[in-house]
Scaffold this motif. Structure first.
Motif, PDB file in Angstrom:
ATOM      1  N   PHE A  60     100.752  12.593 -14.494  1.00  0.00           N
ATOM      2  CA  PHE A  60      99.981  12.708 -15.728  1.00  0.00           C
ATOM      3  C   PHE A  60     100.838  13.288 -16.848  1.00  0.00           C
ATOM      4  O   PHE A  60     100.920  12.716 -17.949  1.00  0.00           O
ATOM      5  N   SER A  63     103.519  11.107 -18.298  1.00  0.00           N
ATOM      6  CA  SER A  63     103.018   9.932 -19.005  1.00  0.00           C
ATOM      7  C   SER A  63     102.412  10.261 -20.362  1.00  0.00           C
ATOM      8  O   SER A  63     101.993   9.360 -21.085  1.00  0.00           O
ATOM      9  N   LEU A  90     102.302   5.782 -16.655  1.00  0.00           N
ATOM     10  CA  LEU A  90     101.457   6.340 -15.596  1.00  0.00           C
ATOM     11  C   LEU A  90     101.503   5.463 -14.349  1.00  0.00           C
ATOM     12  O   LEU A  90     101.641   5.964 -13.236  1.00  0.00           O
TER      13      LEU A  90
END
Length: 120
Positions: A60, A63, A90
């Protein structure tokens, strides 16, 4: 398998569970649309507590992106920054970290529930 991960706020929320609901019917129908007629679709939801999957958090965080733009109003400039999640990045990180995510999420007290099996 769908991982529903609680994202912590940095406070003492290690026991926090995912708060948002998932539209499992939509997820199942979209998966069924790309499933061959001879295949069966089985959807399993894994609810992972905040802090229960360091690899999920790494994917997470890796990204996240930000985009800034300057706006000039009556001689004053204002910089606006918008954070967003890069879906391509992601997908890359989730693919790279898939095995670690399985180990960490399932080993961290995640709640696993099946939501049905059906033919496509």
């Amino acid at each position: 398998r769908v991982y529903h991960v609680a994202v912590g706020s940095g406070d003492d929320d290690a026991d926090a569970r995912p708060r948002a609901s998932l539209d499992l019917d939509t997820i199942a129908s979209e998966l069924a649309a790309v499933t061959l007629p001879v295949e069966r679709l089985s959807l399993e939801v894994v609810e992972v507590p905040a802090g229960g999957c360091p690899s999920c958090e790494l994917a997470f965080q890796s990204s996240l992106r930000a985009r800034s733009s300057a706006v000039v109003l009556e001689g004053d400039s204002l910089v606006q920054t918008r954070a967003f999640l890069d879906a391509r990045e992601l997908r890359h990180w989730l693919g790279e970290l898939g095995d670690a995510i399985d180990r960490e999420a399932l080993g961290a007290g995640a709640t696993v529930r099946g939501v049905g099996t059906r033919a496509s």
